[in-house]
Design a protein around this motif. Sequence first.
Motif, mmCIF file in Angstrom:
data_model
loop_
_atom_site.group_PDB
_atom_site.id
_atom_site.type_symbol
_atom_site.label_atom_id
_atom_site.label_comp_id
_atom_site.label_asym_id
_atom_site.label_seq_id
_atom_site.Cartn_x
_atom_site.Cartn_y
_atom_site.Cartn_z
ATOM 1 N N THR A 260 50.033 2.504 103.208
ATOM 2 C CA THR A 260 49.876 1.053 103.077
ATOM 3 C C THR A 260 50.900 0.329 103.939
ATOM 4 O O THR A 260 50.578 -0.670 104.600
ATOM 5 C CB THR A 260 50.034 0.628 101.609
ATOM 6 O OG1 THR A 260 49.048 1.303 100.815
ATOM 7 C CG2 THR A 260 49.854 -0.870 101.458
ATOM 8 N N GLU A 264 50.272 -2.522 106.794
ATOM 9 C CA GLU A 264 50.868 -3.849 106.644
ATOM 10 C C GLU A 264 51.822 -4.182 107.788
ATOM 11 O O GLU A 264 51.824 -5.308 108.286
ATOM 12 C CB GLU A 264 51.645 -3.927 105.323
ATOM 13 C CG GLU A 264 50.792 -3.833 104.077
ATOM 14 C CD GLU A 264 50.229 -5.173 103.667
ATOM 15 O OE1 GLU A 264 50.347 -6.140 104.442
ATOM 16 O OE2 GLU A 264 49.658 -5.251 102.569
ATOM 17 N N GLU A 298 41.669 5.892 100.607
ATOM 18 C CA GLU A 298 41.059 4.596 100.332
ATOM 19 C C GLU A 298 41.991 3.713 99.513
ATOM 20 O O GLU A 298 42.016 2.496 99.683
ATOM 21 C CB GLU A 298 39.734 4.787 99.593
ATOM 22 C CG GLU A 298 38.616 5.370 100.437
ATOM 23 C CD GLU A 298 37.302 5.425 99.682
ATOM 24 O OE1 GLU A 298 37.221 4.818 98.582
ATOM 25 O OE2 GLU A 298 36.358 6.064 100.179
ATOM 26 N N VAL A 301 44.340 1.499 101.504
ATOM 27 C CA VAL A 301 43.738 0.275 102.033
ATOM 28 C C VAL A 301 43.587 -0.753 100.916
ATOM 29 O O VAL A 301 43.887 -1.937 101.092
ATOM 30 C CB VAL A 301 42.382 0.571 102.697
ATOM 31 C CG1 VAL A 301 41.767 -0.715 103.241
ATOM 32 C CG2 VAL A 301 42.546 1.598 103.814
ATOM 33 N N SER A 302 43.132 -0.311 99.761
ATOM 34 C CA SER A 302 42.898 -1.254 98.664
ATOM 35 C C SER A 302 44.194 -1.883 98.158
ATOM 36 O O SER A 302 44.185 -2.986 97.625
ATOM 37 C CB SER A 302 42.184 -0.553 97.505
ATOM 38 O OG SER A 302 43.009 0.442 96.920
ATOM 39 N N ARG A 309 43.854 -5.593 105.027
ATOM 40 C CA ARG A 309 42.552 -4.942 104.803
ATOM 41 C C ARG A 309 41.549 -5.380 105.874
ATOM 42 O O ARG A 309 40.769 -4.562 106.378
ATOM 43 C CB ARG A 309 42.018 -5.270 103.410
ATOM 44 C CG ARG A 309 42.858 -4.708 102.279
ATOM 45 C CD ARG A 309 42.052 -4.636 100.986
ATOM 46 N NE ARG A 309 41.492 -5.916 100.573
ATOM 47 C CZ ARG A 309 42.093 -6.794 99.785
ATOM 48 N NH1 ARG A 309 43.312 -6.540 99.339
ATOM 49 N NH2 ARG A 309 41.494 -7.924 99.435
ATOM 50 N N TRP A 310 41.554 -6.663 106.207
ATOM 51 C CA TRP A 310 40.603 -7.152 107.207
ATOM 52 C C TRP A 310 40.918 -6.570 108.585
ATOM 53 O O TRP A 310 40.004 -6.203 109.328
ATOM 54 C CB TRP A 310 40.630 -8.679 107.251
ATOM 55 C CG TRP A 310 40.364 -9.313 105.916
ATOM 56 C CD1 TRP A 310 39.696 -8.752 104.858
ATOM 57 C CD2 TRP A 310 40.771 -10.615 105.491
ATOM 58 N NE1 TRP A 310 39.664 -9.629 103.797
ATOM 59 C CE2 TRP A 310 40.318 -10.781 104.149
ATOM 60 C CE3 TRP A 310 41.468 -11.657 106.080
ATOM 61 C CZ2 TRP A 310 40.547 -11.950 103.425
ATOM 62 C CZ3 TRP A 310 41.703 -12.825 105.364
ATOM 63 C CH2 TRP A 310 41.233 -12.964 104.045
ATOM 64 N N THR A 312 42.303 -3.727 109.163
ATOM 65 C CA THR A 312 41.892 -2.321 109.114
ATOM 66 C C THR A 312 40.382 -2.187 109.256
ATOM 67 O O THR A 312 39.884 -1.300 109.962
ATOM 68 C CB THR A 312 42.367 -1.688 107.795
ATOM 69 O OG1 THR A 312 43.788 -1.852 107.670
ATOM 70 C CG2 THR A 312 42.031 -0.211 107.745
#
Length: 534
Positions: A260, A264, A298, A301-302, A309-310, A312
């Motif tokens: 993550t 970011e 996953e 990303v969540s 997220r967008w 990615t």
Amino acid sequence: MEHGVVTVVVITYNDAGRVSEAVASALAQGDAVGEVVVVDDASTDDTPRLLERLAAADPRVRVVRRAGNSGGCGTPRNDGVDAARFPWLVFLDSDDVLAPKAVDALLAVARRHDADVTAGLCVRRELPGGREIPWQQQLFTAESVHDGVARRPETLWDTLSVNKLYRREFLVSRRIRFPDGAAHYEDFVFTARVYAARPRLAVTPETVYVWHVRYGTGQASISLRRDRIRNWQDRVSAHQQVLEIMRDSGERDLLVAAQTKFLEFDLAVYLRELPQRAPEYQDAWWRISREHVRAFEEEAVSRATPAARWRTAVLLGRERQAADLRRLAELAADPPRLPPPYAGDARKPLWDEVRSAPDEAGEIVLDGLAEAPVAQLPFYVTADVDAGRRLLLELRLPELYGRTTQAGPQRATVEFRHRVTDTAHRCEGTWETLPGGEGRRAVVAVDAAALCEHGTITTWDAWVTLAFRDGRPVTRPLRAGSGLRRLVRLGRRGRPLLLQPYATNSGCLALRVADGVVGMRTVVAGRLARRVRR
């Protein structure tokens, strides 16, 4: 404080002009520093002779000279750990300095909490200007202690090795070392090994390390050589090692947190500059990034913010497109901004218009936009400069899928921040709704005379704070619109002012102000100098 319990390991290579300042900052820490071990990575300039003089002047300075250059920073740091005689370690690069009383601050917190590792705040000092920017300041707001970092996964954002005090026995007993040889981003791998070993970690908000960032010197650090695709390859390679370390540690939460963090932070840093790169660089970067990110969990990303997220989703779902790169650079800004056009609708906001051809990519939904907190919404505010008798800024805030109206913007506070001192000047305007519900408009009058410093040229960056109906403010950098040209105005007491609104490399609005005759002469002299160079 105890006497002679800390070894400061300084690494250097062909840095005769700066290593003395680094060593002096270590010696100035006081009696707690028992020795300063300087590891010379086979320098070929005057560094060896200079180090001999430093060692002769102070018995605490010990020099370890390598027979051959290692090609990186990891091996000389490992040599310093091996040579250290005292129970605590601090690392220092020869082009940086320790902050005053940094060792005392770190040692006091380490003793108070019986910590294996103690971390403090690092500031990036931009040279030659001198502006200081805290590094990952959100991690150093208060003193705290943690048994391992699994319950504080945001710690993984601190990838520096140099802003910490280490218990030497902790590193040695767990065989924690830096990667040897010509490995770049060795700090990433070393700190991952430290965190995976579940240290008792203490944190202090005190500033302990000053990271010198030198622009325009031809000697940029590895992390600043982002214009070379090899730099990105090295960074991704280091991150792959980080993930392997976390996977082997059995700390799945840290593995996900490391992924993550990459989405970011690491991706965003390079995306901001990607539109400026050559197409060959862009293609290689896109391919390397997609291959790396495609293997992420996953859950990683969540857990990311909506903007991450967008970004990615576009990386994984689209081939490289120039238009996408420009919007992604905005969305990767800090804080993120999403410029128009806005495809889809409030029920289903889309990154772009849905492709009609069956062999083209499908739609990318901006998931979570409708539910995102106001502070996470990527508002986009532009400023057109009015060249009338006064300096006026016409602000425009587009309607963002109904979220702008829902939040209810009421006031716009423009803030000009001095680029070096962070001094701020503010002016306000009131939002009015544009016809057709296309967004909001506000006009702000700027007192340019308040931005003047007699006889000098100052540079101010423009920010806007949006005050909403519920009282929650959101601050964003102002985007530069039209009207960017040099203006001459009369200031207070009839003094001439030269104003130059311009767009920064990232497209944000900034303002240069030259006050009085001296300032005007400086501008003219600069023009003449550029013509002579041509």
